[in-house]
Design an enzyme around this catalytic site. Sequence first.
Site, mmCIF file in Angstrom:
data_model
loop_
_atom_site.group_PDB
_atom_site.id
_atom_site.type_symbol
_atom_site.label_atom_id
_atom_site.label_comp_id
_atom_site.label_asym_id
_atom_site.label_seq_id
_atom_site.Cartn_x
_atom_site.Cartn_y
_atom_site.Cartn_z
ATOM 1 C CE LYS B 27 -3.845 -0.803 1.931
ATOM 2 N NZ LYS B 27 -4.610 -1.317 3.077
ATOM 3 N NE ARG B 96 -6.259 3.760 3.909
ATOM 4 C CZ ARG B 96 -7.498 3.686 3.392
ATOM 5 N NH1 ARG B 96 -8.027 2.531 3.089
ATOM 6 N NH2 ARG B 96 -8.183 4.776 3.181
ATOM 7 N N GLY B 105 -8.215 -8.225 4.106
ATOM 8 C CA GLY B 105 -9.072 -8.538 5.250
ATOM 9 C C GLY B 105 -8.320 -8.983 6.481
ATOM 10 C CG MET B 107 -2.655 -6.795 7.824
ATOM 11 S SD MET B 107 -1.975 -7.549 9.325
ATOM 12 C CE MET B 107 -1.209 -6.106 10.032
ATOM 13 N NE ARG B 340 -5.982 -4.300 -3.433
ATOM 14 C CZ ARG B 340 -6.515 -4.562 -2.260
ATOM 15 N NH1 ARG B 340 -5.757 -4.591 -1.182
ATOM 16 N NH2 ARG B 340 -7.806 -4.806 -2.143
ATOM 17 C CG HIS B 456 -6.224 -36.169 7.083
ATOM 18 N ND1 HIS B 456 -7.049 -37.094 6.485
ATOM 19 C CD2 HIS B 456 -5.016 -36.759 7.195
ATOM 20 C CE1 HIS B 456 -6.363 -38.196 6.263
ATOM 21 N NE2 HIS B 456 -5.131 -38.023 6.684
ATOM 22 C CB SER B 764 13.013 -42.093 -17.301
ATOM 23 O OG SER B 764 11.843 -41.421 -16.909
ATOM 24 C CB CYS B 832 8.462 -40.862 -15.865
ATOM 25 S SG CYS B 832 9.355 -42.235 -15.136
ATOM 26 C CE1 TYR B 852 10.896 -37.865 -20.378
ATOM 27 C CE2 TYR B 852 12.885 -37.842 -21.707
ATOM 28 C CZ TYR B 852 11.955 -38.535 -20.945
ATOM 29 O OH TYR B 852 12.092 -39.876 -20.736
#
Lengths: 884, 884
Positions: B27, B96, B105, B107, B340, B456, B764, B832, B852
């Site tokens: 800010k 602020r 939301g 602070m 922002r 969980h 791989s 892979c 890759y």
Amino acid sequence: MKKKFVYFFGDGKAEGNKDMKDLLGGKGAGLAEMTNTGVPVPPGFTITTEACRYYQTHKAYPPGLEEEIEANLSMVEKSMGKGFGDPENPLLLSVRSGAKFSMPGMMDTVLNLGLNDQTLVGLTHKTSNRRMAYDSYRRFIQMFGSIVLGMEHKDFEVVLKEIKRVKGVRLDTELDADDLAHLVERYKEEVKEVKGIEIPQDPREQLKMTIIAVFDSWDNPRAITYRKLNNIPDDLGTAVTIQAMVFGNMGQNSGTGVAFTRDPALGKKKFYGEYLLNAQGEDVVAGIRTPNPISRLKEELPEAYGQLMDIYQKLEAHYRDMQDIEFTIEDGRLFMLQTRTGKRTTKAAIKIAVDMTNEGLISKEEALLRIEANQLDQLLHRQIDPSAKKEVIACGLAASPGAASGKVVFTPDDACEWNHEGHRVILVRTETSPDDIHGMAVAQGILTSRGGMTSHAAVVARGMGKCCVAGCEAISVNEEAKEFRVKDLVVKEGDVITIDGGTGEVILEEVPTIEPELTPEMLTFLSWADEIRSLGVRANADTPEDAKRARDFGAEGIGLCRTEHMFFGEERLPIMQAMILAKDEETRRSTLDKLLPMQKQDFKDILKAMEGLPVTIRLLDPPLHEFLPKTEEEVERLSRKIGVPKKEIARKTEDLKEFNPMLGNRGCRLGIIMPEIYQMQVRAIFEAACELVKEGYHVKPEVMIPLVGHVNELKVLKEDTQRIAQEIVNSIGVNLDYFIGTMIELPRACITADEIATEAEFFSFGTNDLTQTVFGFSRDDAEGKFLFQYVDKKILEDNPFAVLDREGVGELVRMAVEKGRKVRPHLKIGICGEHGGDPSSIEFCHQVGLDYVSCSPYRVPIARLAAAHAKLKKSAREDLSDTR
Amino acid sequence: MKKKFVYFFGDGKAEGNKDMKDLLGGKGAGLAEMTNTGVPVPPGFTITTEACRYYQTHKAYPPGLEEEIEANLSMVEKSMGKGFGDPENPLLLSVRSGAKFSMPGMMDTVLNLGLNDQTLVGLTHKTSNRRMAYDSYRRFIQMFGSIVLGMEHKDFEVVLKEIKRVKGVRLDTELDADDLAHLVERYKEEVKEVKGIEIPQDPREQLKMTIIAVFDSWDNPRAITYRKLNNIPDDLGTAVTIQAMVFGNMGQNSGTGVAFTRDPALGKKKFYGEYLLNAQGEDVVAGIRTPNPISRLKEELPEAYGQLMDIYQKLEAHYRDMQDIEFTIEDGRLFMLQTRTGKRTTKAAIKIAVDMTNEGLISKEEALLRIEANQLDQLLHRQIDPSAKKEVIACGLAASPGAASGKVVFTPDDACEWNHEGHRVILVRTETSPDDIHGMAVAQGILTSRGGMTSHAAVVARGMGKCCVAGCEAISVNEEAKEFRVKDLVVKEGDVITIDGGTGEVILEEVPTIEPELTPEMLTFLSWADEIRSLGVRANADTPEDAKRARDFGAEGIGLCRTEHMFFGEERLPIMQAMILAKDEETRRSTLDKLLPMQKQDFKDILKAMEGLPVTIRLLDPPLHEFLPKTEEEVERLSRKIGVPKKEIARKTEDLKEFNPMLGNRGCRLGIIMPEIYQMQVRAIFEAACELVKEGYHVKPEVMIPLVGHVNELKVLKEDTQRIAQEIVNSIGVNLDYFIGTMIELPRACITADEIATEAEFFSFGTNDLTQTVFGFSRDDAEGKFLFQYVDKKILEDNPFAVLDREGVGELVRMAVEKGRKVRPHLKIGICGEHGGDPSSIEFCHQVGLDYVSCSPYRVPIARLAAAHAKLKKSAREDLSDTR
């Protein structure tokens, strides 16, 4: 320069010497050395292993070899004053193989080469001994036939037997010259009949065929097997030594013998040998006539005996080791045919090494290097009480040392069942296979009727540290009928036998066994090892009894005290089980409190037994499900005992079940998820230690946290441990030195050892688990199911659970040591996996700079010697590279 | 130099700028930047995060801060021509918080600070608006009371309600100046009653208390949770921005609003916002009055509107990104309060990035970097058909994307049972625990009534790639009764529901779902990623359908084609089982022959689908016991089908049982112990490939041998594979390019990669198994039993099965790449494991030089973008180090 393929020896000097075993083989180098030493040796020459290797590749002599042989032959002729193939005064030759490493019985020899129908006459004439000449000729034909032409021994045996039968005699020596002349003819016919060719009459053709046969014999199956068994490379090749024959069979003034310069069984300093008069070398070995003890020679041929006494001492002093020698006396004149380092029992080896050091013949270092550390193993197992009466019913291969008694069972399932009922069992099989592992695991020992030293039974038993008698062909196993027979004797399931894996004996009934004890020579010998080595040796011991034994065997501390067993036992297990089944942490804690005083006493006893020495205590490692009952009946019993419904026990068991327990919730993971267990253990350890300090004992506990893979695991548990330890130290009010460290047993711990060392005050490599994770081998599954085949197919050189895999596991160990010490330069590092008792692995541990190895109490002496070897070998290598 | 803790902005210039977010927060940096840009911003100053951090530690202002604040306050007074606490012409302030990262939301803000009973009079006088003055005062008291003094919102709410009730009005705006004056008095009393103190009248005391409250709010629980969720470090601290108040509530000529410079939902280029006249900022957000769309401002305040249009374009052009702006109009004069970067949906983000690139505002590289690769995930799961009718009964947290339908079950055991009977199930629980894993694994999706985004259920479901709606508090689950209720609706076990883990919706009955499709913007966007990235992207695909989908999503080959499924299926499994149960190799071979034509067809289909692209086929990996029947009933059925006695099947199953199957007889071990299986597979692959070549297709098979730990394993199997391949190539008479390589998935393979590379034509990385062995974690056990707690207790930062552990696993990967390429410089290397689809892991793969990554088809677009990011970030880092 032209390559030299042939080295002459004779008339007091030789082109080779004892350091040329690579080129001339052990025998050739030995004959050259003996000649140079001034010992009387029949002249001859050695064809190099290089020539053999050339032949292996090209199936032809290398260029120039033919000429060199011819030139050397002339020198031998000149030295002996005889001519090769000369019908008047024939030179006869022996042709022997001789590789770098002694391979007894593996390679072949031809004697009396050069004999044919003409030279036979000359020999008869020269020796005035027609019988001896024919005897030599028939021996030559037999050896040439079997070794060069590939006939079978029995081809000749039947002919000889027939003639003896007709003549009505029992011994070869009872045959007279005419009989032998007849035998020669019959042998020739036999050769022609079996092979379709005649033995060549041309001595040079005989010689060439024999040399090539020796070259080829390098690849005969027996030789290949021997090399495989003894880790001898296949590409060395053999040398061929051709030497003028001398005759021990020229009458009662001649003879032949073998001797050891010291007693090869017990090591006593005593000339020890046997001889036969009027005989050739093979007669002594063949066992047809019983040889005389060497002392008798003093009476029979005093002059030769005197000479022999001088020579054996000269040879032993020259080679600075006990020698195994062969000699022949030809018409009163002594010739030395061979000298080599004599094989001996471990017991003898130690005594000889210690004696020779005391005599000033060798240094302590040499003495130590003369005994392979693993050899000590046979002296360190339970042995049959020598004073016990025993009925030996058969003898097989001594495949894995130790002695054990038990009830005979014939299938792995039966082994488990009988064992479960509380019986000690011996598993008897025709041969074992990977499917038998579970039975082998519970048996006291294993007996098989088939298979050699590298059979499945032998390898697995050695891996398990169990005694095993393998390939005991005298017994015939009937697994269906659950019995085995030795001739008329029937041994049934449940009968008790004893087997001795150190001797191969199978004995009826139980025989008392005794703990191994260290002889005075062994104690001296090991004290020398201690002087040399820099690597410490500790023991893995979980009980005061083990600790005491380890200390007796020279352990300098405990490197691994497992605490699992402190949760088992009739009184304790139900408490542990109740803890596992508890509903909440509070109940778990109050239940664990009941174990605290018991475990505290355990720790007190162990710490006291190791007073003054460090004791590394590993906190609980196995997963909790190992403590829960397995069978329906056990569940039932537990349910009644602790009042938890069976269904509840089953549910918890199901919850705790793991797909791969080896990689599951155990070790420090358990310590983090359920901290109250470790907290109780830590409390027990420190209360025990502090109370002992208060009583005046000097104790050094080291708390080891297992299975750490991330420094944070250690950090959390170390903080907890320190907090409790400090609390107790303060409340009892003593000073206590203690360390908190970790087992390094996961690849990640090695890779991040620098981070872990910020918290760990010591490392101890758990190479069992590290090997499992580095290879991705579950030991329980791999050893039974595929590892055996991997070694057999040479995919792996060794079982990595027995010999540390330097390339893979070792590389991580090296990395962990380096990273750990970078952060904490004086970090104490040891190893407590089973590799800590394996000489090759110990050498590696020394190389990478560990502080100590820890192994089973029985292997402590082995480790002490191996550690000394490692130091000596490393110094030797460093000296070598210094001079380069 | 003295440390500077305060930065001024105002009157067209500022001490800070947009690059000072670390120090001034988002800010503060934004206001400074806006000021510098020439946009009208009320003057103010920002206290740095350093001051906050000092305060955190010392619980006191840093030395000098007090004086700096005073000096800056003077500048603001000067700029505004007002005095702080001046009863005649009072300056009011907003205070602020503003951290480096936007934490909406989290602070708190206090407005109208500086008001007291005296300045109230001045304000009334100056604005000639008594109502507005009292309205500001009551707002100030309320904010100060709740934020600084910690009162609850409802403390004030009840007072306000009561006054409205007495007055008989509904809206705050219906209250007149007297009502508000009364309200102020009642608020003051309320504060005194609840907190026992009065709101300080001294403006400087108000200010200091508020600044400290903002500092303290950094550690309020909501903020901590938000940071934890978003991986924001705890030690950044917040800045505090103090700014002159401007008033949107000074009558119908004033107002306030928020706007986005483009549509944040779909990304259209359209100014998009809302405003309220005669209101302060919080009124727009609070939702008490419904704001007007921004276009209406054009009519209501045309001048301000025109200014706003200019400014928003200026700001977007300046920041080169879509902005989220706040503005206030005070008596017709426009002030910008904040700008922002605007939050947006992934869909919008892509459209905006593509549009801005096309507008020339940003480069392609910037466009790519604006979207986090994982954001694409929400566009790449099966979604509910937008045209489908659906009855949404509840809405929870969108915890793991994707949509699924199934029968409702309430326990993990029921889930398994229903699943076993062939039903698709949705597991519904109050919350899940590690004991539920087996049920979660078989469910299509998971729905819980409790727990947040890191519960969980949410974490495990994301790990499993299953959809999950968590914390759906509208439903009440009764696990005993096997039902859940939403108000009056009862859903019972077996009823069908659909859940959408991308939206959190719970829907009655089955709803059709559709495959995700790539929008034109997405295609453009990904094509730019392809231009940038150097890392290849392949897919893990086992079937032609998967292969096609992967290709559609941009895969450049198959990196892992598992062959396990080719042994399953109604027709095939009994053949496989008969093979396993066969008595000897010959029977095994003839049984396998029956599978050959079927598997050949499988390979033909896959190779055809990937024509022109490489296909890496992994030979059989799982242990044989996975193919044998599990239940009594299945054994019975198999016994009848193939005519093998049940007892025999049981015996074999017992034989094949393993303690740790993960580390058991599988992969290449099986290939070596029982070569006939791989031989059949290799035959099927090469017959398929060669026949396709003959038909004119261009195919590139790559045979991958799994679980190699020692080069000899690969050597033996490679020779066998080559022999068969060459045989088939020759007999069909075609040219075929193929490779034989290995999966690197064991620590030993990494450590000895130089040896393995002598045989392997490609590597791989199988990072799933590698993670298991490096950590010693069995994934099946760890994820359910302790890994969740490890992450929760911060022992591990991430689940290493989701995000590649760079320190441990990564270090071995790096080592293997280096060692492998040392021996074979052009060795093709891929990955892979599941990590191949995780952006952080992909970045690592790029860094260590892999060729890759290969991932599930649905993650291919993510991987393409992540690969481009990795390249861009690495280049950026390299540029940076070049200029140093």
